[in-house]
Design a protein around this motif. Structure first.
Motif, PDB file in Angstrom:
ATOM      1  N   TYR A 140     -33.583  30.515   8.207  1.00  9.03           N
ATOM      2  CA  TYR A 140     -32.640  29.410   8.268  1.00  9.03           C
ATOM      3  C   TYR A 140     -31.716  29.470   7.063  1.00  9.03           C
ATOM      4  O   TYR A 140     -32.172  29.481   5.919  1.00  9.03           O
ATOM      5  N   GLU A 141     -30.435  29.512   7.299  1.00 14.33           N
ATOM      6  CA  GLU A 141     -29.441  29.575   6.236  1.00 14.33           C
ATOM      7  C   GLU A 141     -28.900  28.172   6.034  1.00 14.33           C
ATOM      8  O   GLU A 141     -28.346  27.575   6.953  1.00 14.33           O
ATOM      9  N   THR A 142     -29.079  27.609   4.841  1.00 20.53           N
ATOM     10  CA  THR A 142     -28.709  26.216   4.608  1.00 20.53           C
ATOM     11  C   THR A 142     -27.238  26.059   4.250  1.00 20.53           C
ATOM     12  O   THR A 142     -26.684  24.985   4.388  1.00 20.53           O
ATOM     13  N   SER A 143     -26.581  27.130   3.755  1.00 17.30           N
ATOM     14  CA  SER A 143     -25.197  27.001   3.295  1.00 17.30           C
ATOM     15  C   SER A 143     -24.192  27.194   4.420  1.00 17.30           C
ATOM     16  O   SER A 143     -23.043  26.785   4.303  1.00 17.30           O
ATOM     17  N   VAL A 144     -24.586  27.880   5.525  1.00 21.27           N
ATOM     18  CA  VAL A 144     -23.676  28.166   6.619  1.00 21.27           C
ATOM     19  C   VAL A 144     -24.326  27.738   7.925  1.00 21.27           C
ATOM     20  O   VAL A 144     -25.505  28.022   8.157  1.00 21.27           O
ATOM     21  N   LYS A 145     -23.560  27.091   8.778  1.00 23.21           N
ATOM     22  CA  LYS A 145     -24.084  26.721  10.081  1.00 23.21           C
ATOM     23  C   LYS A 145     -24.340  27.981  10.895  1.00 23.21           C
ATOM     24  O   LYS A 145     -23.507  28.880  10.955  1.00 23.21           O
ATOM     25  N   GLN A 146     -25.503  28.043  11.519  1.00 19.69           N
ATOM     26  CA  GLN A 146     -25.836  29.165  12.378  1.00 19.69           C
ATOM     27  C   GLN A 146     -26.334  28.653  13.724  1.00 19.69           C
ATOM     28  O   GLN A 146     -26.732  27.495  13.858  1.00 19.69           O
ATOM     29  N   TRP A 147     -26.310  29.554  14.707  1.00 21.23           N
ATOM     30  CA  TRP A 147     -26.671  29.190  16.069  1.00 21.23           C
ATOM     31  C   TRP A 147     -27.595  30.252  16.643  1.00 21.23           C
ATOM     32  O   TRP A 147     -27.547  31.420  16.235  1.00 21.23           O
ATOM     33  N   HIS A 148     -28.428  29.858  17.599  1.00 22.82           N
ATOM     34  CA  HIS A 148     -29.294  30.799  18.288  1.00 22.82           C
ATOM     35  C   HIS A 148     -29.505  30.329  19.723  1.00 22.82           C
ATOM     36  O   HIS A 148     -29.141  29.207  20.089  1.00 22.82           O
ATOM     37  N   VAL A 149     -30.083  31.194  20.528  1.00 20.51           N
ATOM     38  CA  VAL A 149     -30.406  30.857  21.918  1.00 20.51           C
ATOM     39  C   VAL A 149     -31.913  30.643  22.023  1.00 20.51           C
ATOM     40  O   VAL A 149     -32.694  31.513  21.642  1.00 20.51           O
ATOM     41  N   GLN A 150     -32.312  29.483  22.501  1.00 14.77           N
ATOM     42  CA  GLN A 150     -33.730  29.193  22.712  1.00 14.77           C
ATOM     43  C   GLN A 150     -34.093  29.509  24.157  1.00 14.77           C
ATOM     44  O   GLN A 150     -33.455  29.020  25.090  1.00 14.77           O
TER      45      GLN A 150
END
Length: 278
Positions: free
Chosen positions: A197-207
């Protein structure tokens, strides 16, 4: 004027919604002494946590008791509001909603006035039978004007979910575009940080799934890896569930592309989520 207001809200939300569903069900008013009423609903889920909903409700015949008098009427209404959503697991969803309610027709205006806009509250539980079909049961409390005053109705409905925007994208993706998506995914993977988990940059994933049991999650990820021939899937524990997720993307559009490709070429249903630290 009320019809125009509801129409504008519906069109606005429909143009922006990510996931949508239609439903039909029966309702039973607590003061009803005849057959049950019915309703139709249209639901727009914008994120994991909230959605907007519009509903037409016909209570049919009501009998309202006041002192020694019985007031009979036929009543229909429309509602537009917001639901707060909690996914208990992959199948069970809790909803708490509120919004505005307007009486569209009333055969006895002394009991229920056909004017103005009043609030409502709704509590419900939804069970996802399949990826597209769900059953919902709940209660709605209406704060009407007139003799009917505050009143309650329980309901049950069956709904079918779909995503017009995603369907349009699926039909427009060719094999050439799929190859381009794959290259983009691989390039993103090479640049990805090993930190989950990167706290400084928004990231996205597919669940691809969420399980209460870790063994079930591991069995699912093994099956996905065998089918997709990839090692980019991971099991993470988040909010009380073991979740099967893809690698992380800095752009939501890349995660959307992966989800679309999985559905188009492998018939695997996924859900794009924002990566966050528990």
């Amino acid at each position: 004027m009320r019809v125009l207001l509801f129409s504008l809200l519906i069109v606005t939300f429909k143009c922006q919604a990510q996931e949508q569903s239609v439903g039909i069900g029966i309702n039973y008013h607590h003061q009803q002494n005849s057959s049950s009423g019915f309703h139709v609903s249209y639901h727009w889920r914008f994120s994991d946590d909230f959605s907007f909903e519009g509903r037409y409700v016909n209570h049919r015949n009501l009998a309202i008791e006041t002192n020694a008098n019985t007031h009979l009427l036929k009543l229909s209404r429309a509602t537009v509001g917001m639901n707060f959503i909690k996914d208990v697991n992959q199948s069970l969803v809790l909803k708490a909603g509120t919004g505005i309610n307007s009486v569209l027709s009333s055969t006895n205006t002394a009991v229920a006035k056909k004017s103005g806009i009043t609030p409502y509250l709704r509590l419900a539980v939804q069970y996802n039978v399949t990826n597209n079909v769900a059953l919902e049961f709940g209660q709605t409390s209406y704060f009407d004007s007139g003799i009917i005053d505050t009143n309650h109705s329980i309901y049950g409905q069956i709904s079918w979910s779909f995503s017009p925007r995603d369907q349009a994208r699926v039909t427009s993706i060719s094999s050439k575009n799929t190859a381009k998506i794959s290259r983009k995914i691989n390039a993103n993977r090479e640049k990805s940080s090993p930190v989950l988990y990167e706290t400084s940059v928004k990231q996205w994933h597919v669940q691809l799934g969420a399980f209460a049991n870790e063994d079930n999650a591991q069995q699912a990820i093994n099956a996905f890896k065998a089918q997709l021939k990839t090692d980019t899937l991971t099991v993470v524990f988040s909010h009380g569930l073991y979740r099967v997720i893809s690698q992380h993307f800095n752009k939501k559009a890349d995660a959307d592309d992966l989800r679309t490709m999985l559905e188009l070429h492998y018939s695997i249903a996924g859900f794009v989520r924002q990566s966050q630290k528990d």
